[in-house]
Design an enzyme around this catalytic site. Sequence first.
Site, PDB file in Angstrom:
ATOM      1  N   LYS A 111       0.813  -1.216   0.000  1.00 40.35           N
ATOM      2  CA  LYS A 111       0.000   0.000   0.000  1.00 40.35           C
ATOM      3  C   LYS A 111       0.847   1.267   0.000  1.00 40.35           C
ATOM      4  O   LYS A 111       0.466   2.262  -0.598  1.00 40.35           O
ATOM      5  CB  LYS A 111      -0.967   0.019   1.194  1.00 40.35           C
ATOM      6  CG  LYS A 111      -2.128  -0.948   1.029  1.00 40.35           C
ATOM      7  CD  LYS A 111      -3.243  -0.631   2.012  1.00 40.35           C
ATOM      8  CE  LYS A 111      -4.402  -1.599   1.858  1.00 40.35           C
ATOM      9  NZ  LYS A 111      -5.455  -1.359   2.858  1.00 40.35           N
ATOM     10  N   LYS A 194      -4.505  -9.995  -6.781  1.00 40.66           N
ATOM     11  CA  LYS A 194      -5.750 -10.132  -6.011  1.00 40.66           C
ATOM     12  C   LYS A 194      -6.838  -9.212  -6.570  1.00 40.66           C
ATOM     13  O   LYS A 194      -6.549  -8.081  -6.957  1.00 40.66           O
ATOM     14  CB  LYS A 194      -5.445  -9.744  -4.555  1.00 40.66           C
ATOM     15  CG  LYS A 194      -6.517 -10.091  -3.567  1.00 40.66           C
ATOM     16  CD  LYS A 194      -6.170  -9.581  -2.174  1.00 40.66           C
ATOM     17  CE  LYS A 194      -6.448  -8.089  -2.027  1.00 40.66           C
ATOM     18  NZ  LYS A 194      -6.595  -7.616  -0.646  1.00 40.66           N
ATOM     19  N   LYS A 197     -10.801  -3.791  -4.319  1.00 43.99           N
ATOM     20  CA  LYS A 197     -11.622  -2.584  -4.393  1.00 43.99           C
ATOM     21  C   LYS A 197     -10.859  -1.430  -4.995  1.00 43.99           C
ATOM     22  O   LYS A 197     -11.443  -0.515  -5.548  1.00 43.99           O
ATOM     23  CB  LYS A 197     -11.935  -2.102  -2.967  1.00 43.99           C
ATOM     24  CG  LYS A 197     -12.895  -2.874  -2.181  1.00 43.99           C
ATOM     25  CD  LYS A 197     -12.868  -2.275  -0.769  1.00 43.99           C
ATOM     26  CE  LYS A 197     -13.769  -3.039   0.156  1.00 43.99           C
ATOM     27  NZ  LYS A 197     -13.255  -3.019   1.524  1.00 43.99           N
TER      28      LYS A 197
END
Length: 331
Positions: A111, A194, A197
Site C-alpha cells: 500500500k 488479487k 476494491k
Amino acid sequence: MKRIFSGIQPSGNLTLGNYLGAIKNWIPLQSQGEALFCIVDLHAITIPQDPASLKSRTLEVAATYLASGIDPQNAIIFVQSQVPQHAELAWILSCLTPLGWLNRMTQFKDKAGKQREQAALGLYSYPVLQAADILLYQTTHVPVGEDQKQHLELARDIAGAFNRAYNQDFFTLPEPQILGIAPRVMSLRDGTKKMSKSDPSDLSRINMMDSDEEINQKIRKAKTDPEPLPESVEELTTRPEAQNLVTIYAALANCSVEKVLEEYKGSLFSVFKPQLSELMISVLAPIRAETKRRLQDKNELESLLRSGQQKASEKAQVTLKEVRELIGFLS
Ligand code: AMP
Ligand code: TRP
C-alpha cells in the site's frame, strides 16, 4: 464457546472477493457462537476518504451484510469508530509491538509503495488496530480471506506480548479461519493479482452492486487463454486466469473445482463464460436487490447499527476495564 470477529473496510465498492473470501463464510458461523461483524471505518481512513462517500459506504457495507444473510438477531453488526475502545486498545498494544514485527507486513509495503516516507503512521500501525479489534472481544475465531493471514499471525504475537508483560492467560489467542473454495479471488485482468476494491480498472473486479449487464460484460472481457478447460486441477495451476474463473464458479455453485472440470473439461471459454455469468447473476442479483431495498431506509439501518454499537460496547468495556487494571491505570 466460539467468539467470532471479522470486518471489512468501507473504503470502496464491495467486491466478489469480499463476498467469497469473507461474508459468505460468515453466514454459517453466526449460529456456532457469539459473532461480531464490524465495518472498520478507522481502518478505511488509513488512506484518504471523501467524507460523504465514507458515510454512504459505511451504510452500504451494513446493508450488504444484512442482504447476504447476516442476521442481527444472531450476530452483532456495528461500526468500529462508534466503539472508541478499539482505538484505545490499539494505542496500548502499539506500546508492546516491536517495529521489527510491523516492518515485515507485506500489505503495508504494497500500500505504501515507493512513497514510503509519505505513508501515514496509521497505515503502518494498521495491523495493531486490527489486533485490537480482535483481542477486544477475546475472539477465538477470525474468518478472513487469505490475504489477512499475516495480520492474524501478528495479532497472535501481540496477544502473546501482552500476556507475557502482564498476565500469562489474559488474551485469548485467536485462530484464523481461511474458509471456502475461493479464499483468494484474483483480478479478472491479471490472474496473478488479487481482486481488489482499489484496482484502478473497474474491469478487474465484480462489484457487489454491478448490474447483470456489467457482470456479463466483465466476464466476457475477463482475460483468459486460448486453450479449452482441462481435465484435472493440476493442469490449471499454470493457467492463473483459467484457474480463477473455475474457482469462482465452484465457490458460487458450492461445489469442488474437480466437479466443475468434470462438467466443463474440453469446453472453450466461449462456452464456459456465459454459464459463469448466469450463475454469478443468479447469486448476486438477489443480494443486490436486497441491499438496495435496505439502503432505502437509512434511519432503520442507522438504528440497527446503534443497537450493534451498544452490544459491542458492553463487551468491549469488560475487556478494557481489566486491561486498564493490569496496566496500572487509575480506574
Ligand atoms: P478489505 O476489502 O480489505 O476490507 O477486506 C475484507 C475481507 O475481504 C477480508 O477478510 C479479506 O481477506 C477479504 N478479501 C478481500 N479481497 C479478497 C479477495 N480478492 N479474495 C478473497 N478474499 C478477499
Ligand atoms: N484488515 C482487514 C482487511 O483489510 C479488515 C479488518 C480490520 C479485519 N479489522 C479486522 C478483519 C479484524 C478481521 C478481523 O481485510
